[in-house]
Design a protein around this motif. Structure first.
Motif, PDB file in Angstrom:
ATOM      1  N   SER A   4       0.812  -1.220   0.000  1.00 12.66           N
ATOM      2  CA  SER A   4       0.000   0.000   0.000  1.00 12.66           C
ATOM      3  C   SER A   4       0.843   1.267   0.000  1.00 12.66           C
ATOM      4  CB  SER A   4      -0.927   0.003   1.221  1.00 12.66           C
ATOM      5  OG  SER A   4      -0.176   0.170   2.415  1.00 12.66           O
ATOM      6  N   GLN A   5       2.149   1.143   0.303  1.00 11.57           N
ATOM      7  CA  GLN A   5       3.085   2.282   0.279  1.00 11.57           C
ATOM      8  C   GLN A   5       2.618   3.412   1.210  1.00 11.57           C
ATOM      9  OE1 GLN A   5       3.338   2.902  -4.114  1.00 11.57           O
ATOM     10  NE2 GLN A   5       5.488   2.281  -3.865  1.00 11.57           N
ATOM     11  N   ILE A   6       2.325   3.040   2.431  1.00  8.27           N
ATOM     12  CA  ILE A   6       1.943   4.035   3.430  1.00  8.27           C
ATOM     13  C   ILE A   6       3.104   5.002   3.643  1.00  8.27           C
ATOM     14  CG2 ILE A   6       1.391   4.371   5.874  1.00  8.27           C
ATOM     15  CD1 ILE A   6      -0.100   1.732   5.804  1.00  8.27           C
ATOM     16  N   GLY A   7       2.793   6.292   3.640  1.00  9.72           N
ATOM     17  CA  GLY A   7       3.815   7.318   3.809  1.00  9.72           C
ATOM     18  C   GLY A   7       4.430   7.779   2.510  1.00  9.72           C
ATOM     19  N   VAL A   8       4.201   7.033   1.443  1.00  8.99           N
ATOM     20  CA  VAL A   8       4.690   7.417   0.115  1.00  8.99           C
ATOM     21  C   VAL A   8       3.539   7.954  -0.721  1.00  8.99           C
ATOM     22  CG1 VAL A   8       5.817   6.622  -1.984  1.00  8.99           C
ATOM     23  CG2 VAL A   8       6.542   5.721   0.242  1.00  8.99           C
ATOM     24  N   GLU A   9       2.438   7.174  -0.759  1.00  4.85           N
ATOM     25  CA  GLU A   9       1.250   7.614  -1.484  1.00  4.85           C
ATOM     26  C   GLU A   9       0.362   8.464  -0.566  1.00  4.85           C
ATOM     27  OE1 GLU A   9       0.732   7.194  -4.542  1.00  4.85           O
ATOM     28  OE2 GLU A   9       1.872   5.443  -5.219  1.00  4.85           O
ATOM     29  N   GLN A  10      -0.576   9.167  -1.153  1.00  4.22           N
ATOM     30  CA  GLN A  10      -1.586   9.869  -0.382  1.00  4.22           C
ATOM     31  C   GLN A  10      -2.471   8.845   0.347  1.00  4.22           C
ATOM     32  OE1 GLN A  10      -1.915  13.185   0.109  1.00  4.22           O
ATOM     33  NE2 GLN A  10      -0.001  13.387  -1.050  1.00  4.22           N
ATOM     34  N   PRO A  11      -3.013   9.200   1.538  1.00  4.65           N
ATOM     35  CA  PRO A  11      -3.835   8.236   2.287  1.00  4.65           C
ATOM     36  C   PRO A  11      -4.952   7.617   1.460  1.00  4.65           C
ATOM     37  CG  PRO A  11      -3.344  10.139   3.655  1.00  4.65           C
ATOM     38  CD  PRO A  11      -2.814  10.453   2.288  1.00  4.65           C
ATOM     39  N   ALA A  12      -5.618   8.415   0.626  1.00 10.27           N
ATOM     40  CA  ALA A  12      -6.720   7.879  -0.170  1.00 10.27           C
ATOM     41  C   ALA A  12      -6.240   6.782  -1.120  1.00 10.27           C
ATOM     42  CB  ALA A  12      -7.389   9.002  -0.958  1.00 10.27           C
ATOM     43  N   GLN A  13      -5.051   6.948  -1.697  1.00 13.23           N
ATOM     44  CA  GLN A  13      -4.520   5.929  -2.607  1.00 13.23           C
ATOM     45  C   GLN A  13      -4.082   4.687  -1.844  1.00 13.23           C
ATOM     46  OE1 GLN A  13      -1.531   8.382  -4.452  1.00 13.23           O
ATOM     47  NE2 GLN A  13      -2.808   8.789  -6.246  1.00 13.23           N
ATOM     48  N   SER A  14      -3.505   4.885  -0.657  1.00 12.94           N
ATOM     49  CA  SER A  14      -3.107   3.742   0.162  1.00 12.94           C
ATOM     50  C   SER A  14      -4.323   2.933   0.594  1.00 12.94           C
ATOM     51  CB  SER A  14      -2.327   4.209   1.391  1.00 12.94           C
ATOM     52  OG  SER A  14      -1.098   4.798   1.023  1.00 12.94           O
ATOM     53  N   VAL A  15      -5.417   3.619   0.912  1.00 16.39           N
ATOM     54  CA  VAL A  15      -6.623   2.929   1.366  1.00 16.39           C
ATOM     55  C   VAL A  15      -7.183   2.026   0.277  1.00 16.39           C
ATOM     56  CG1 VAL A  15      -9.058   3.327   1.941  1.00 16.39           C
ATOM     57  CG2 VAL A  15      -7.264   4.545   3.176  1.00 16.39           C
ATOM     58  N   VAL A  16      -7.086   2.444  -0.967  1.00 16.62           N
ATOM     59  CA  VAL A  16      -7.561   1.602  -2.068  1.00 16.62           C
ATOM     60  C   VAL A  16      -6.821   0.265  -2.059  1.00 16.62           C
ATOM     61  CG1 VAL A  16      -7.672   1.382  -4.575  1.00 16.62           C
ATOM     62  CG2 VAL A  16      -8.274   3.549  -3.492  1.00 16.62           C
ATOM     63  N   ARG A  17      -5.532   0.292  -1.783  1.00 19.85           N
ATOM     64  CA  ARG A  17      -4.742  -0.943  -1.750  1.00 19.85           C
ATOM     65  C   ARG A  17      -4.973  -1.731  -0.464  1.00 19.85           C
ATOM     66  NH1 ARG A  17      -0.777   2.824  -3.949  1.00 19.85           N
ATOM     67  NH2 ARG A  17      -0.402   2.345  -6.148  1.00 19.85           N
ATOM     68  N   LEU A  18      -5.377  -1.051   0.609  1.00 15.86           N
ATOM     69  CA  LEU A  18      -5.617  -1.717   1.883  1.00 15.86           C
ATOM     70  C   LEU A  18      -6.999  -2.356   1.965  1.00 15.86           C
ATOM     71  CD1 LEU A  18      -4.112   0.937   4.336  1.00 15.86           C
ATOM     72  CD2 LEU A  18      -3.156  -1.316   3.816  1.00 15.86           C
ATOM     73  N   ARG A  19      -7.914  -1.905   1.126  1.00 16.85           N
ATOM     74  CA  ARG A  19      -9.302  -2.360   1.244  1.00 16.85           C
ATOM     75  C   ARG A  19      -9.462  -3.877   1.140  1.00 16.85           C
ATOM     76  NH1 ARG A  19     -14.745  -0.197  -1.908  1.00 16.85           N
ATOM     77  NH2 ARG A  19     -16.128  -1.796  -1.034  1.00 16.85           N
ATOM     78  N   PRO A  20      -8.763  -4.586   0.246  1.00 21.80           N
ATOM     79  CA  PRO A  20      -8.932  -6.043   0.215  1.00 21.80           C
ATOM     80  C   PRO A  20      -8.642  -6.722   1.554  1.00 21.80           C
ATOM     81  CG  PRO A  20      -7.808  -5.293  -1.756  1.00 21.80           C
ATOM     82  CD  PRO A  20      -7.892  -4.106  -0.846  1.00 21.80           C
ATOM     83  N   ALA A  21      -7.688  -6.187   2.301  1.00 16.95           N
ATOM     84  CA  ALA A  21      -7.398  -6.760   3.613  1.00 16.95           C
ATOM     85  C   ALA A  21      -8.573  -6.555   4.560  1.00 16.95           C
ATOM     86  CB  ALA A  21      -6.133  -6.126   4.199  1.00 16.95           C
ATOM     87  N   VAL A  22      -9.184  -5.377   4.488  1.00 14.85           N
ATOM     88  CA  VAL A  22     -10.347  -5.096   5.331  1.00 14.85           C
ATOM     89  C   VAL A  22     -11.510  -6.007   4.961  1.00 14.85           C
ATOM     90  CG1 VAL A  22     -11.998  -3.331   6.044  1.00 14.85           C
ATOM     91  CG2 VAL A  22      -9.605  -2.715   5.654  1.00 14.85           C
TER      92      VAL A  22
END
Length: 314
Positions: A233-251
């Protein structure tokens, strides 16, 4: 007594969870045998036991090789309609001065591999745990891989997993010692998704031991998959909204599955308590889950924040 086993864990190649009826169909590995299912506290289905014959060398720590003849017991299971596991296990019985018998003898002792000749059980356990990922004892790895392939090949699956995660292998050795005054466990994380566990305990039911290691392998895979999603998800590199898109499958597909020893008895709970005091799997899981939720909260806050008022004067 020595019991050896291996558990392989992977994401089911299906875009969503499977209904109980479809899960039963995919796990029906033996005609006429029933697939066991349960819905509480989490959906779970396990195939009937299946067996395969082996006749091969067994390596020991001393470098000696003895002949092992018998059968491996295996099964496949599905947790939460999303996580697929296969398990192979065998009890190793030393037969001093023994000789190979007809297959009818070994078929009468299902799940037992006889080690012919002078046998060092502790040396066999050590070699089993020290082997590389692709060099498992008495073909356990190949047996597990075949069981997973049979389930993944079910026509009921759409071959579109929501998560791209690696398969993990948990290789274990349980030494049942009547003189053991307490249960001792050593859990090791190795490279290439390989984990090893050495367990010393008083005599216990073999099915309870198998279920313990399958449960441990399940939760180790969940933690490994979650850490992989967080890294991607590249937390801290991408904007939070973009990171959340990659994190959503885990949720959507992982977070609700964490229930250590939820289906197991007091024996498994005592072993889990020992594991939590050292590796601390639940502590690492909780920290990772909070990190995911913090990112989602930051993304939500940035969306709901009103735009800055324009400055009329500078």
């Amino acid at each position: 007594m020595l019991i050896l086993g291996e558990v392989q864990t992977a994401a089911l190649r299906h875009s969503g969870g499977m209904s109980p009826a479809i899960a039963e169909n995919a796990l029906a590995l033996m005609a006429g045998e029933r697939v066991r299912t349960s819905e509480r506290p989490i959906s779970y289905a396990v195939s009937p036991k299946t067996f395969t014959g082996v006749d091969c060398g067994i390596a020991a720590r001393s470098g000696a090789r003895v002949r092992g003849v018998g059968t491996l017991m295996g099964r496949a299971s599905l947790t939460g309609g999303r996580v697929l596991q296969s398990s192979a296990v065998a009890r190793v019985d030393p037969i001093v001065g023994g000789y190979r018998r007809a297959w009818s003898h070994y078929l009468a002792r299902l799940g037992v591999v006889e080690a012919l000749g002078r046998t060092d059980l502790l040396g066999i356990a050590a070699e089993h745990l020290a082997a590389e990922r692709h060099t498992s004892t008495i073909g356990m790895g190949a047996f597990c891989a075949r069981l997973i392939s049979e389930v993944q090949g079910s026509p009921a699956l759409d071959r579109q997993p929501p998560l791209r995660t690696s398969r993990t292998v948990l290789r274990w050795a349980a030494i049942l010692d009547e003189g053991a005054d307490e249960t001792r466990i050593r859990f090791t994380v190795r490279e290439e998704g390989l984990r090893t566990v050495r367990l010393v305990l008083a005599p216990a039911d073999i099915d309870d031991i198998i279920e313990l290691f399958e449960d441990l392998a399940l939760h180790d895979w969940l933690l490994t998959a979650l850490l992989s999603v967080i890294e991607q998800s590249q937390i801290g590199v991408e904007q939070p909204a973009q990171s959340v898109v990659r994190l959503r499958p885990a949720v959507d597909h992982l977070l609700h599955l964490w229930m250590p020893a939820a289906r197991l008895g007091d024996f498994a709970l005592s072993v889990w308590e020992a594991l939590e005091s050292r590796p601390g799997l639940s502590r690492q899981w909780d920290v990772s889950v909070r990190r995911v939720r913090d990112q989602m909260a930051m993304a939500a806050a940035s969306v709901s924040r009103p735009p800055d008022k324009p400055q009329l004067f500078r």
